[in-house]
Design a protein around this motif. Structure first.
Motif, short mmCIF file in Angstrom:
data_model
loop_
_atom_site.label_atom_id
_atom_site.label_comp_id
_atom_site.label_asym_id
_atom_site.label_seq_id
_atom_site.Cartn_x
_atom_site.Cartn_y
_atom_site.Cartn_z
N TYR A 14 -2.60 24.51 13.19
CA TYR A 14 -2.59 24.26 11.76
C TYR A 14 -2.30 25.52 10.96
O TYR A 14 -2.56 26.62 11.40
N TYR A 16 -2.81 26.83 6.75
CA TYR A 16 -3.55 26.48 5.54
C TYR A 16 -2.75 26.89 4.32
O TYR A 16 -2.22 27.98 4.25
N ILE A 17 -2.67 25.97 3.38
CA ILE A 17 -1.95 26.25 2.15
C ILE A 17 -2.97 26.38 1.04
O ILE A 17 -3.84 25.52 0.89
N GLU A 25 -5.38 23.41 1.74
CA GLU A 25 -4.93 22.21 2.42
C GLU A 25 -4.50 22.59 3.83
O GLU A 25 -3.86 23.61 4.02
N LYS A 26 -4.86 21.76 4.78
CA LYS A 26 -4.53 22.04 6.17
C LYS A 26 -3.29 21.23 6.55
O LYS A 26 -3.26 20.03 6.33
N ILE A 27 -2.28 21.90 7.08
CA ILE A 27 -1.11 21.14 7.54
C ILE A 27 -0.85 21.44 9.02
O ILE A 27 -1.12 22.53 9.51
N SER A 28 -0.33 20.45 9.69
CA SER A 28 -0.03 20.60 11.11
C SER A 28 1.25 21.40 11.30
O SER A 28 2.22 21.22 10.58
N GLN A 31 5.40 20.03 13.74
CA GLN A 31 6.40 19.25 13.04
C GLN A 31 7.68 20.06 12.95
O GLN A 31 7.69 21.27 13.14
N ASP A 40 7.25 14.71 13.46
CA ASP A 40 5.94 15.35 13.48
C ASP A 40 5.24 15.06 14.80
O ASP A 40 4.02 15.02 14.89
N ILE A 114 5.14 28.83 4.93
CA ILE A 114 4.39 27.59 5.15
C ILE A 114 2.95 27.75 4.70
O ILE A 114 2.40 26.91 4.01
#
Ligand code: ZN
Length: 117
Positions: A14, A16-17, A25-28, A31, A40, A114
């Motif tokens: 992950y 983090y934004i 916000e956590k994004i994977s 992808q 993804d 990212i």
């Protein structure tokens, strides 16, 4: 030959934004970051090459990944900053370690920052 399984383990799951006051916000990172691709699925991403650079301030790891859905190649660039500017406050603080994640296309053009890892 670099071990593919090992390469996969080098990619953080992950990023983090920062959403300013609304937290993070956590994004994977499993992808495809190429335009017009919505892959993804971890199974359709194949890391195949790693480059590492290191100096006294930061360590950069570039992982080249092939997307089996769009057939494209992109690069995840992980910048591990060893010490973020020391606090000027009186209290001694350990330098923070912080990592930045960028996506690059095959030619190394930046596709965007990212987040943090
Ligand atoms: Zn793709």
């Amino acid at each position: 030959m670099t071990d593919k399984k090992e390469l996969r383990d080098e990619i953080p799951s992950y990023a983090y934004i920062s959403l300013a006051r609304r937290g993070m916000e956590k994004i994977s990172l499993d992808q495809c970051f190429l335009k017009n691709c919505d892959n993804d699925s971890r199974e359709l991403l194949e890391p195949f090459e790693k480059e590492e650079f290191e100096d006294d301030k930061k360590k950069i790891t570039k992982i080249h990944i092939k997307c089996k859905k769009c057939g494209g190649i992109f690069i995840l660039k992980l910048e591990d900053i060893k010490s973020v500017a020391k606090s000027t406050k009186e209290i001694e603080q350990e330098p923070l370690s912080m990592g930045l994640v960028f996506a690059l296309d095959e030619e190394g053009n930046n596709l965007g920052h990212i987040g943090y890892f």
